[in-house]
Design an enzyme around this catalytic site. Structure first.
Site, PDB file in Angstrom:
ATOM      1  N   CYS A   1      14.506  25.709  24.725  1.00 38.98           N
ATOM      2  CA  CYS A   1      14.942  26.535  23.597  1.00 38.98           C
ATOM      3  C   CYS A   1      13.849  26.685  22.550  1.00 38.98           C
ATOM      4  O   CYS A   1      13.746  27.722  21.887  1.00 38.98           O
ATOM      5  CB  CYS A   1      16.184  25.909  22.965  1.00 38.98           C
ATOM      6  SG  CYS A   1      15.970  24.152  22.560  1.00 38.98           S
TER       7      CYS A   1
ATOM      8  N   LEU B   1       3.544   5.248   7.310  1.00 40.42           N
ATOM      9  CA  LEU B   1       4.687   6.075   7.703  1.00 40.42           C
ATOM     10  C   LEU B   1       5.263   6.743   6.460  1.00 40.42           C
ATOM     11  O   LEU B   1       5.309   6.147   5.379  1.00 40.42           O
ATOM     12  CB  LEU B   1       5.762   5.224   8.390  1.00 40.42           C
ATOM     13  CG  LEU B   1       6.838   5.992   9.167  1.00 40.42           C
ATOM     14  CD1 LEU B   1       6.221   6.746  10.342  1.00 40.42           C
ATOM     15  CD2 LEU B   1       7.926   5.050   9.663  1.00 40.42           C
ATOM     16  N   LYS B   2       5.705   7.980   6.633  1.00 40.48           N
ATOM     17  CA  LYS B   2       6.198   8.779   5.521  1.00 40.48           C
ATOM     18  C   LYS B   2       7.370   8.103   4.812  1.00 40.48           C
ATOM     19  O   LYS B   2       8.274   7.561   5.447  1.00 40.48           O
ATOM     20  CB  LYS B   2       6.625  10.147   6.047  1.00 40.48           C
ATOM     21  CG  LYS B   2       6.879  11.181   4.959  1.00 40.48           C
ATOM     22  CD  LYS B   2       7.393  12.481   5.567  1.00 40.48           C
ATOM     23  CE  LYS B   2       6.469  12.981   6.644  1.00 40.48           C
ATOM     24  NZ  LYS B   2       7.035  14.126   7.380  1.00 40.48           N
TER      25      LYS B   2
ATOM     26  N   CYS C   1      18.188  21.474  20.985  1.00 38.47           N
ATOM     27  CA  CYS C   1      17.264  20.388  21.363  1.00 38.47           C
ATOM     28  C   CYS C   1      17.360  19.166  20.457  1.00 38.47           C
ATOM     29  O   CYS C   1      16.934  18.068  20.858  1.00 38.47           O
ATOM     30  CB  CYS C   1      15.823  20.883  21.430  1.00 38.47           C
ATOM     31  SG  CYS C   1      15.191  21.671  19.930  1.00 38.47           S
TER      32      CYS C   1
ATOM     33  N   ASP D   1       6.439   7.126  19.925  1.00 40.93           N
ATOM     34  CA  ASP D   1       4.994   7.010  19.737  1.00 40.93           C
ATOM     35  C   ASP D   1       4.699   5.520  19.569  1.00 40.93           C
ATOM     36  O   ASP D   1       4.734   4.976  18.463  1.00 40.93           O
ATOM     37  CB  ASP D   1       4.551   7.798  18.511  1.00 40.93           C
ATOM     38  CG  ASP D   1       3.039   7.813  18.328  1.00 40.93           C
ATOM     39  OD1 ASP D   1       2.360   6.987  18.981  1.00 40.93           O
ATOM     40  OD2 ASP D   1       2.540   8.621  17.528  1.00 40.93           O
TER      41      ASP D   1
ATOM     42  N   ASP E   1       8.473   5.880  15.502  1.00 32.91           N
ATOM     43  CA  ASP E   1       8.303   7.305  15.208  1.00 32.91           C
ATOM     44  C   ASP E   1       8.618   8.090  16.477  1.00 32.91           C
ATOM     45  O   ASP E   1       8.005   7.855  17.522  1.00 32.91           O
ATOM     46  CB  ASP E   1       6.863   7.562  14.750  1.00 32.91           C
ATOM     47  CG  ASP E   1       6.606   9.013  14.374  1.00 32.91           C
ATOM     48  OD1 ASP E   1       7.561   9.816  14.367  1.00 32.91           O
ATOM     49  OD2 ASP E   1       5.442   9.360  14.102  1.00 32.91           O
ATOM     50  N   ILE E   2       9.594   8.983  16.396  1.00 32.35           N
ATOM     51  CA  ILE E   2       9.977   9.815  17.548  1.00 32.35           C
ATOM     52  C   ILE E   2       9.903  11.274  17.130  1.00 32.35           C
ATOM     53  O   ILE E   2      10.510  11.674  16.133  1.00 32.35           O
ATOM     54  CB  ILE E   2      11.400   9.481  18.053  1.00 32.35           C
ATOM     55  CG1 ILE E   2      11.553   7.969  18.262  1.00 32.35           C
ATOM     56  CG2 ILE E   2      11.698  10.230  19.352  1.00 32.35           C
ATOM     57  CD1 ILE E   2      12.963   7.547  18.636  1.00 32.35           C
ATOM     58  N   ASP E   3       9.160  12.068  17.889  1.00 28.26           N
ATOM     59  CA  ASP E   3       8.873  13.455  17.523  1.00 28.26           C
ATOM     60  C   ASP E   3       9.367  14.392  18.622  1.00 28.26           C
ATOM     61  O   ASP E   3       9.082  14.174  19.803  1.00 28.26           O
ATOM     62  CB  ASP E   3       7.366  13.617  17.331  1.00 28.26           C
ATOM     63  CG  ASP E   3       7.005  14.866  16.555  1.00 28.26           C
ATOM     64  OD1 ASP E   3       7.671  15.901  16.769  1.00 28.26           O
ATOM     65  OD2 ASP E   3       6.057  14.817  15.752  1.00 28.26           O
TER      66      ASP E   3
ATOM     67  N   HIS F   1       8.929  17.208   3.046  1.00 27.40           N
ATOM     68  CA  HIS F   1       7.981  17.679   4.057  1.00 27.40           C
ATOM     69  C   HIS F   1       7.331  18.978   3.579  1.00 27.40           C
ATOM     70  O   HIS F   1       8.027  19.951   3.266  1.00 27.40           O
ATOM     71  CB  HIS F   1       8.686  17.914   5.386  1.00 27.40           C
ATOM     72  CG  HIS F   1       7.748  18.000   6.546  1.00 27.40           C
ATOM     73  ND1 HIS F   1       6.847  19.035   6.705  1.00 27.40           N
ATOM     74  CD2 HIS F   1       7.533  17.165   7.598  1.00 27.40           C
ATOM     75  CE1 HIS F   1       6.145  18.841   7.806  1.00 27.40           C
ATOM     76  NE2 HIS F   1       6.533  17.716   8.363  1.00 27.40           N
TER      77      HIS F   1
ATOM     78  N   GLU G   1       0.827  -1.215   0.000  1.00 25.61           N
ATOM     79  CA  GLU G   1       0.000   0.000   0.000  1.00 25.61           C
ATOM     80  C   GLU G   1       0.855   1.256   0.000  1.00 25.61           C
ATOM     81  O   GLU G   1       1.816   1.372   0.772  1.00 25.61           O
ATOM     82  CB  GLU G   1      -0.929   0.046   1.217  1.00 25.61           C
ATOM     83  CG  GLU G   1      -1.781   1.320   1.221  1.00 25.61           C
ATOM     84  CD  GLU G   1      -2.495   1.616   2.527  1.00 25.61           C
ATOM     85  OE1 GLU G   1      -3.185   2.653   2.593  1.00 25.61           O
ATOM     86  OE2 GLU G   1      -2.357   0.821   3.468  1.00 25.61           O
TER      87      GLU G   1
END
Length: 459
Positions: free
Chosen positions: A151, A356-357, A161, A345, A139-141, A363, A71
């Site tokens: 900051c 997932l992207k 950061c 996440d 996924d880490i945001d 972006h 997919e």
């Protein structure tokens, strides 16, 4: 039009890439730029080879329909969302992308049947449309760290950061390799504020949802919610071996080094109050708070130095009084984990059908390409240096980039161009070892199948 095309035609017209003085989102990302990028620079062949996993039709053991059951999802202009797209070949994938130039491309699971024909199968009355393979993904945001970074906030990110993402990569990557034995792991910049991880080993791709949930829960440390002062509760007399390794090898040094230098987390009352609330003993809280309030206006030290002094004071106080209560025994480690441990996440990792992207897409908020990150040199990765569409077009105009980076030869221009370096890393460090392993597996399974077939007729 690029310089090479202009020279062939005998005119001096090139791609319009204006000089930007006060950049706006549309200066980095627009349909015109997407047409050029997906028309000339996107590595279709590499993506197809990756997601085919050796099923290229060249071996009798190949599944020629494998890629066609994958997919894809396209998000078009004005948030038009197209799910369950599927393609039989790299040329059909390329044609579809060049036909609509999606703002976002997501990759989903491999299904039991062609996702594009799922409705036809559903009319048979049997539920045959189901995911059968999917990379184990993480996924880490950076937005999930807003309570421990001072900051930036929200989608903003900077050099102070971003190291939180770097240490997250180190912790998770090491565990995936050493604790689970995975070998084929791809880390990708999300294009704006985080990182994605694709674990592509066969045993990872074939995990059930229950197995994926078990792996995700293995990494869970945070409890409660954002309203809890104490978000990490490390029980027992010692840390789990995975947590102990992460603490010693990565988290402790990062917390006492880069994090203190960049965030000065003890320098002001509003900052250190958050940390004191993590200590279960109110007497210790009061003692340290009183000491720090008295010294607030008398110190000539820098914010970083003040933070380091107060951290030492907190550690010494807890060490001397940890006999008072079991909850104090791991308090120092809990503080470090609260600030520095990866905030994954987990829900993204638990379900096979989660999208997932795609690597190397763009972006829409930043215009930056989702390039791979080398986990062995992730300290060197700078998200603010990742190329934007406008920069890639400027490079083409200056003659510094090949128009077509989708071939897989070892051209020097590909290696030295802004995007070419990332594609070269993707091929040499990830794709080539993966395909070698996949083809060995296909050959092994085929030989086993032939052997069994011969045995069945040996009578």
């Amino acid at each position: 039009m690029v310089r090479e095309e202009a020279e062939r035609r005998g005119d001096d017209t090139m791609i319009d890439a204006p000089q930007i003085t006060n950049p706006k989102p549309e200066d980095f990302f627009n349909v015109h730029y997407l047409r050029i990028y997906y028309g000339n620079l996107f590595p279709y062949t590499d993506i197809h080879k990756w997601l085919s996993y050796g099923h290229d039709g060249k071996h009798p053991g190949c599944d020629e329909y494998y890629f066609g059951r994958r997919e894809f999802s396209f998000t078009l202009e004005n948030d038009v969302y197209l799910r369950y797209k599927s393609f039989k070949s790299v040329s059909s994938l390329e044609h579809a992308i060049k036909s609509c130039f999606p703002y976002k491309i997501d990759i989903g699971a491999v299904y039991s049947v062609d996702p594009d024909k799922r409705h036809a199968y559903s009319q048979t009355g049997t539920n045959v449309f189901t995911p059968v393979e999917r990379e184990l993904v993480f996924d880490i945001d950076i937005t999930d760290y807003d309570d421990v970074r001072y900051c930036c906030s929200g989608a903003d990110v900077c050099s102070k950061c971003w190291p939180l993402m770097t240490v997250a990569i180190k912790v998770i990557h090491t565990s995936l390799k050493e604790d689970f034995g995975f070998k084929h792991i791809l880390w990708v910049f999300s294009g704006r504020r985080g990182v994605h991880c694709w674990v592509c080993d066969p045993k990872a791709r074939r995990m059930t949802n229950e197995q994926r949930s078990a792996v995700a829960e293995y990494f869970r440390v945070y409890k409660g919610n954002e309203n809890n002062a104490r978000k990490v509760a490390l029980m027992g007399y010692s840390l789990h071996p995975f947590l102990a390794r992460s603490y010693v090898d990565f988290l402790k040094g990062f917390f006492e080094g880069e994090l203190q230098a960049n965030q000065s987390i003890f320098s002001t009352k509003d900052k250190y109050d958050k940390i004191l609330e993590m200590i279960s003993d109110e007497d210790i809280q009061s003692e340290l708070r009183e000491k720090w309030e008295k010294s607030a206006n008398r110190s000539s030290l820098s914010e970083e130095a003040i933070s380091l002094v107060r951290w030492d004071q907190l550690k010494n106080t807890l060490q001397s009084k940890k006999h008072k209560a079991p909850t104090l025994r791991m308090c120092v480690e809990e503080i470090v984990f609260t600030f520095a441990y990866p905030r994954i996440d987990l829900e993204v990792s638990k379900q096979m059908n989660h999208l997932l992207k795609a690597p190397f897409c763009v972006h829409p908020k930043t215009g930056r390409v989702c390039v791979p990150i080398d986990p062995n040199n992730c300290d060197e990765f700078d998200p603010l240096a990742v190329p934007t569409l406008s920069q890639l077009i400027e490079e083409i105009n200056s003659g510094g980039s090949k128009m077509d980076v989708d071939d897989d030869d070892d051209d020097d221009d590909t290696d030295t161009s802004i995007l070419g370096k990332s594609i070269k890393f993707f091929r040499s460090s990830f794709l080539e070892p993966l395909l070698k392993s996949c083809k060995e597996e296909i050959e092994s399974l085929y030989k086993t199948k032939i052997g069994k077939s011969k045995d069945s007729f040996s009578w």
